[in-house]
Design a protein around this motif. Structure first.
Motif, PDB file in Angstrom:
ATOM      1  N   LEU A  84       0.586  -1.237  -0.034  1.00  0.00           N
ATOM      2  CA  LEU A  84      -0.133   0.215   0.036  1.00  0.00           C
ATOM      3  C   LEU A  84       0.795   1.262   0.016  1.00  0.00           C
ATOM      4  N   LEU A  85       1.861   1.183   0.909  1.00  0.00           N
ATOM      5  CA  LEU A  85       2.826   2.426   0.975  1.00  0.00           C
ATOM      6  C   LEU A  85       3.602   2.796  -0.336  1.00  0.00           C
ATOM      7  N   LYS A  86       3.941   1.451  -1.001  1.00  0.00           N
ATOM      8  CA  LYS A  86       4.623   1.649  -2.295  1.00  0.00           C
ATOM      9  C   LYS A  86       3.975   2.343  -3.519  1.00  0.00           C
ATOM     10  N   GLU A  87       2.760   1.835  -3.218  1.00  0.00           N
ATOM     11  CA  GLU A  87       1.831   2.485  -4.324  1.00  0.00           C
ATOM     12  C   GLU A  87       1.551   4.098  -4.121  1.00  0.00           C
ATOM     13  N   LYS A  88       1.689   4.456  -2.966  1.00  0.00           N
ATOM     14  CA  LYS A  88       1.326   5.881  -2.567  1.00  0.00           C
ATOM     15  C   LYS A  88       2.271   6.820  -2.591  1.00  0.00           C
ATOM     16  N   TYR A  89       3.520   6.292  -2.150  1.00  0.00           N
ATOM     17  CA  TYR A  89       4.605   7.044  -2.006  1.00  0.00           C
ATOM     18  C   TYR A  89       5.852   6.561  -2.696  1.00  0.00           C
ATOM     19  N   GLU A  90       6.348   7.714  -3.273  1.00  0.00           N
ATOM     20  CA  GLU A  90       7.528   7.213  -4.367  1.00  0.00           C
ATOM     21  C   GLU A  90       9.088   6.982  -3.495  1.00  0.00           C
ATOM     22  N   ILE A  91       8.985   8.058  -2.416  1.00  0.00           N
ATOM     23  CA  ILE A  91      10.162   7.674  -1.431  1.00  0.00           C
ATOM     24  C   ILE A  91       9.820   7.823  -0.076  1.00  0.00           C
ATOM     25  N   MET A  92      10.460   6.774   0.674  1.00  0.00           N
ATOM     26  CA  MET A  92       9.982   6.487   2.091  1.00  0.00           C
ATOM     27  C   MET A  92      10.725   5.819   2.749  1.00  0.00           C
ATOM     28  N   GLU A  93      10.711   5.985   4.140  1.00  0.00           N
ATOM     29  CA  GLU A  93      11.753   5.199   5.054  1.00  0.00           C
ATOM     30  C   GLU A  93      10.488   4.527   6.155  1.00  0.00           C
ATOM     31  N   ILE A  94      10.460   3.453   6.782  1.00  0.00           N
ATOM     32  CA  ILE A  94       9.758   2.935   7.636  1.00  0.00           C
ATOM     33  C   ILE A  94      10.686   2.259   8.626  1.00  0.00           C
ATOM     34  N   ASN A  95      10.388   2.532   9.989  1.00  0.00           N
ATOM     35  CA  ASN A  95      11.287   1.944  11.098  1.00  0.00           C
ATOM     36  C   ASN A  95      10.407   0.843  11.746  1.00  0.00           C
ATOM     37  N   ALA A  96      10.705  -0.047  12.528  1.00  0.00           N
ATOM     38  CA  ALA A  96      10.106  -1.123  13.252  1.00  0.00           C
ATOM     39  C   ALA A  96      11.138  -1.355  14.427  1.00  0.00           C
ATOM     40  N   LYS A  97      10.648  -1.574  15.337  1.00  0.00           N
ATOM     41  CA  LYS A  97      11.360  -1.885  16.668  1.00  0.00           C
ATOM     42  C   LYS A  97      10.702  -3.139  17.164  1.00  0.00           C
ATOM     43  N   THR A  98      11.533  -3.954  17.627  1.00  0.00           N
ATOM     44  CA  THR A  98      11.374  -5.308  18.317  1.00  0.00           C
ATOM     45  C   THR A  98      12.352  -5.538  19.240  1.00  0.00           C
ATOM     46  N   THR A  99      12.218  -6.528  20.262  1.00  0.00           N
ATOM     47  CA  THR A  99      13.145  -6.881  21.204  1.00  0.00           C
ATOM     48  C   THR A  99      13.757  -8.025  20.724  1.00  0.00           C
ATOM     49  N   THR A 130      15.263  -7.463  31.375  1.00  0.00           N
ATOM     50  CA  THR A 130      15.707  -6.336  30.529  1.00  0.00           C
ATOM     51  C   THR A 130      16.210  -7.065  29.339  1.00  0.00           C
ATOM     52  N   TYR A 131      15.762  -6.469  28.248  1.00  0.00           N
ATOM     53  CA  TYR A 131      16.157  -6.934  26.728  1.00  0.00           C
ATOM     54  C   TYR A 131      16.586  -5.878  25.946  1.00  0.00           C
ATOM     55  N   ASP A 132      17.375  -6.035  24.960  1.00  0.00           N
ATOM     56  CA  ASP A 132      17.730  -5.099  23.816  1.00  0.00           C
ATOM     57  C   ASP A 132      16.444  -4.724  23.105  1.00  0.00           C
ATOM     58  N   PHE A 133      16.386  -3.579  22.686  1.00  0.00           N
ATOM     59  CA  PHE A 133      15.598  -3.084  21.507  1.00  0.00           C
ATOM     60  C   PHE A 133      16.275  -2.995  20.393  1.00  0.00           C
ATOM     61  N   LEU A 134      15.692  -3.567  19.159  1.00  0.00           N
ATOM     62  CA  LEU A 134      16.160  -3.522  18.034  1.00  0.00           C
ATOM     63  C   LEU A 134      15.561  -2.658  17.051  1.00  0.00           C
ATOM     64  N   THR A 135      16.008  -1.914  16.369  1.00  0.00           N
ATOM     65  CA  THR A 135      15.289  -0.925  15.276  1.00  0.00           C
ATOM     66  C   THR A 135      15.875  -1.454  13.930  1.00  0.00           C
ATOM     67  N   TYR A 136      14.719  -1.794  13.006  1.00  0.00           N
ATOM     68  CA  TYR A 136      14.873  -2.218  11.872  1.00  0.00           C
ATOM     69  C   TYR A 136      14.300  -0.855  11.085  1.00  0.00           C
ATOM     70  N   SER A 137      14.870  -0.972   9.673  1.00  0.00           N
ATOM     71  CA  SER A 137      14.424   0.056   8.788  1.00  0.00           C
ATOM     72  C   SER A 137      14.461  -0.540   7.398  1.00  0.00           C
ATOM     73  N   TRP A 138      13.316  -0.086   6.574  1.00  0.00           N
ATOM     74  CA  TRP A 138      13.041  -0.323   5.220  1.00  0.00           C
ATOM     75  C   TRP A 138      13.247   1.198   4.609  1.00  0.00           C
ATOM     76  N   SER A 139      14.089   1.229   3.568  1.00  0.00           N
ATOM     77  CA  SER A 139      14.027   2.735   3.158  1.00  0.00           C
ATOM     78  C   SER A 139      14.445   2.591   1.490  1.00  0.00           C
ATOM     79  N   ASN A 140      13.907   3.410   0.650  1.00  0.00           N
ATOM     80  CA  ASN A 140      14.309   3.605  -0.712  1.00  0.00           C
ATOM     81  C   ASN A 140      14.967   5.053  -1.054  1.00  0.00           C
ATOM     82  N   LEU A 141      15.252   5.364   0.197  1.00  0.00           N
ATOM     83  CA  LEU A 141      16.163   6.761  -0.306  1.00  0.00           C
ATOM     84  C   LEU A 141      17.422   6.670  -1.066  1.00  0.00           C
TER      85      LEU A 141
END
Length: 172
Positions: free
Chosen positions: A115-130, A161-172
Protein backbone atom coordinates in the motif's frame (compact mmCIF):
# COMPACT_ATOMS: atom_id res chain seq x y z
CA UNK A 1 -6.31 -17.74 5.68
CA UNK A 2 -7.67 -14.75 3.81
CA UNK A 3 -7.14 -11.46 5.61
CA UNK A 4 -7.79 -7.82 4.99
CA UNK A 5 -6.51 -4.60 6.48
CA UNK A 6 -9.36 -2.36 7.60
CA UNK A 7 -8.82 1.19 8.87
CA UNK A 8 -9.32 1.46 12.60
CA UNK A 9 -12.75 2.78 13.54
CA UNK A 10 -14.96 3.09 16.58
CA UNK A 11 -17.25 0.46 15.00
CA UNK A 12 -14.81 -2.17 16.25
CA UNK A 13 -14.29 -0.69 19.75
CA UNK A 14 -15.89 -3.46 21.81
CA UNK A 15 -14.40 -6.27 19.73
CA UNK A 16 -10.97 -4.61 19.85
CA UNK A 17 -11.07 -4.13 23.63
CA UNK A 18 -11.95 -7.81 24.02
CA UNK A 19 -9.06 -8.76 21.68
CA UNK A 20 -6.61 -6.61 23.65
CA UNK A 21 -7.76 -8.02 27.00
CA UNK A 22 -7.59 -11.63 25.78
CA UNK A 23 -4.05 -11.13 24.47
CA UNK A 24 -2.61 -8.78 27.08
CA UNK A 25 -0.33 -11.28 28.82
CA UNK A 26 0.84 -12.71 25.52
CA UNK A 27 1.68 -9.28 24.10
CA UNK A 28 3.48 -8.23 27.27
CA UNK A 29 5.87 -11.17 26.86
CA UNK A 30 7.31 -9.43 23.78
CA UNK A 31 6.66 -5.69 24.13
CA UNK A 32 6.38 -3.29 27.08
CA UNK A 33 2.90 -3.21 28.60
CA UNK A 34 0.47 -0.37 28.20
CA UNK A 35 -0.53 -0.21 31.85
CA UNK A 36 -3.77 -1.17 33.58
CA UNK A 37 -5.48 2.11 32.69
CA UNK A 38 -5.36 1.24 28.95
CA UNK A 39 -7.74 -1.69 29.49
CA UNK A 40 -10.44 0.21 31.36
CA UNK A 41 -13.34 0.63 28.93
CA UNK A 42 -13.69 4.43 29.13
CA UNK A 43 -9.93 5.03 28.85
CA UNK A 44 -9.70 2.54 26.00
CA UNK A 45 -12.46 4.37 24.11
CA UNK A 46 -10.61 7.66 24.67
CA UNK A 47 -7.34 6.20 23.32
CA UNK A 48 -9.17 4.65 20.37
CA UNK A 49 -10.90 7.94 19.55
CA UNK A 50 -7.54 9.72 19.63
CA UNK A 51 -6.11 7.21 17.13
CA UNK A 52 -9.09 7.64 14.82
CA UNK A 53 -8.59 11.44 14.93
CA UNK A 54 -4.86 11.00 14.19
CA UNK A 55 -5.80 8.77 11.25
CA UNK A 56 -8.21 11.39 9.92
CA UNK A 57 -5.52 14.11 10.22
CA UNK A 58 -2.96 11.94 8.41
CA UNK A 59 -0.73 11.71 11.49
CA UNK A 60 -1.06 7.94 11.72
CA UNK A 61 -2.35 4.99 9.76
CA UNK A 62 -3.97 2.36 11.95
CA UNK A 63 -5.42 -0.91 10.69
CA UNK A 64 -7.13 -3.96 12.04
CA UNK A 65 -6.15 -7.29 10.55
CA UNK A 66 -9.45 -9.06 9.97
CA UNK A 67 -10.42 -12.54 8.85
CA UNK A 68 -13.08 -13.04 6.21
CA UNK A 69 -15.63 -13.36 9.03
CA UNK A 70 -14.60 -9.95 10.49
CA UNK A 71 -12.76 -11.50 13.44
CA UNK A 72 -9.90 -9.32 14.68
CA UNK A 73 -6.70 -11.32 14.23
CA UNK A 74 -4.32 -8.47 14.96
CA UNK A 75 -3.35 -4.88 14.32
CA UNK A 76 -0.79 -3.08 12.21
CA UNK A 77 -0.06 0.59 12.77
CA UNK A 78 1.99 3.38 11.26
CA UNK A 79 2.65 6.19 13.71
CA UNK A 80 4.90 9.25 13.89
CA UNK A 81 3.90 9.76 10.26
CA UNK A 82 5.52 12.60 8.34
CA UNK A 83 5.07 13.24 4.64
CA UNK A 84 7.66 15.98 4.09
CA UNK A 85 10.28 15.98 2.66
CA UNK A 86 9.36 12.32 2.07
CA UNK A 87 7.15 9.75 3.82
CA UNK A 88 8.48 8.42 7.13
CA UNK A 89 6.74 6.38 9.80
CA UNK A 90 7.26 3.92 12.60
CA UNK A 91 5.48 0.60 12.23
CA UNK A 92 4.16 -1.74 14.87
CA UNK A 93 2.06 -4.87 14.64
CA UNK A 94 0.60 -7.52 16.90
CA UNK A 95 -1.13 -10.79 16.17
CA UNK A 96 -3.42 -12.49 18.68
CA UNK A 97 -1.97 -15.54 20.41
CA UNK A 98 -4.45 -17.94 18.74
CA UNK A 99 -3.32 -16.79 15.29
CA UNK A 100 0.49 -16.69 15.50
CA UNK A 101 2.72 -18.85 13.32
CA UNK A 102 0.25 -18.76 10.44
CA UNK A 103 2.06 -16.11 8.37
CA UNK A 104 -0.45 -13.40 9.30
CA UNK A 105 2.12 -10.90 10.56
CA UNK A 106 4.38 -11.41 7.55
CA UNK A 107 1.45 -11.10 5.15
CA UNK A 108 0.18 -7.98 6.97
CA UNK A 109 3.59 -6.29 6.79
CA UNK A 110 3.80 -7.20 3.10
CA UNK A 111 0.31 -5.78 2.52
CA UNK A 112 1.03 -2.48 4.30
CA UNK A 113 4.33 -2.09 2.46
CA UNK A 114 2.57 -2.69 -0.86
CA UNK A 115 0.00 0.00 0.00
CA UNK A 116 2.76 2.44 0.92
CA UNK A 117 4.84 1.73 -2.20
CA UNK A 118 1.77 2.43 -4.36
CA UNK A 119 1.18 5.77 -2.62
CA UNK A 120 4.67 7.13 -1.89
CA UNK A 121 7.62 7.29 -4.23
CA UNK A 122 10.24 7.83 -1.50
CA UNK A 123 9.90 6.57 2.05
CA UNK A 124 11.53 5.21 5.16
CA UNK A 125 9.75 2.90 7.60
CA UNK A 126 11.17 1.94 11.00
CA UNK A 127 10.09 -0.89 13.28
CA UNK A 128 11.29 -1.91 16.74
CA UNK A 129 11.31 -5.31 18.31
CA UNK A 130 12.99 -6.93 21.26
CA UNK A 131 16.07 -9.12 20.84
CA UNK A 132 14.19 -12.22 22.01
CA UNK A 133 11.30 -11.80 19.55
CA UNK A 134 12.82 -14.01 16.87
CA UNK A 135 9.57 -14.26 14.90
CA UNK A 136 9.29 -10.50 14.54
CA UNK A 137 12.93 -10.21 13.49
CA UNK A 138 12.35 -12.85 10.76
CA UNK A 139 9.18 -11.09 9.57
CA UNK A 140 10.94 -7.75 9.24
CA UNK A 141 13.96 -9.23 7.49
CA UNK A 142 11.73 -11.25 5.13
CA UNK A 143 10.05 -7.97 4.14
CA UNK A 144 13.32 -6.19 3.38
CA UNK A 145 13.94 -4.43 6.68
CA UNK A 146 17.55 -4.11 7.83
CA UNK A 147 18.81 -3.90 11.41
CA UNK A 148 19.92 -0.30 11.98
CA UNK A 149 20.30 0.16 15.74
CA UNK A 150 20.53 -1.79 18.97
CA UNK A 151 19.40 -0.07 22.17
CA UNK A 152 21.09 -2.07 24.92
CA UNK A 153 18.67 -2.76 27.77
CA UNK A 154 15.98 -0.63 26.13
CA UNK A 155 13.03 -2.88 26.96
CA UNK A 156 11.93 -4.02 30.40
CA UNK A 157 9.43 -6.85 30.43
CA UNK A 158 8.32 -8.50 33.67
CA UNK A 159 11.54 -7.85 35.60
CA UNK A 160 13.72 -8.85 32.63
CA UNK A 161 15.69 -6.41 30.51
CA UNK A 162 16.12 -6.92 26.76
CA UNK A 163 17.75 -5.03 23.95
CA UNK A 164 15.49 -3.08 21.60
CA UNK A 165 16.31 -3.56 17.93
CA UNK A 166 15.40 -0.94 15.33
CA UNK A 167 14.89 -2.16 11.78
CA UNK A 168 14.43 0.11 8.75
CA UNK A 169 13.14 -0.18 5.23
CA UNK A 170 14.13 2.67 2.95
CA UNK A 171 14.32 3.53 -0.72
CA UNK A 172 16.10 6.86 -0.18
Amino acid sequence: MEIELVPLSLDYAEQLLKFELENRSFFEEMVPGRGDHYYKREKFLTFLTELVVEYEKGEGQYYLILSGSNTILGRINLFNVKEEPFFTADMGYRIGKKYVRNGLASTSVEMIMTLLKEKYEIMEINAKTTCHNHGSKRILEKNGFVLREVEIGGAKLKDETYDFLTYSWSNL
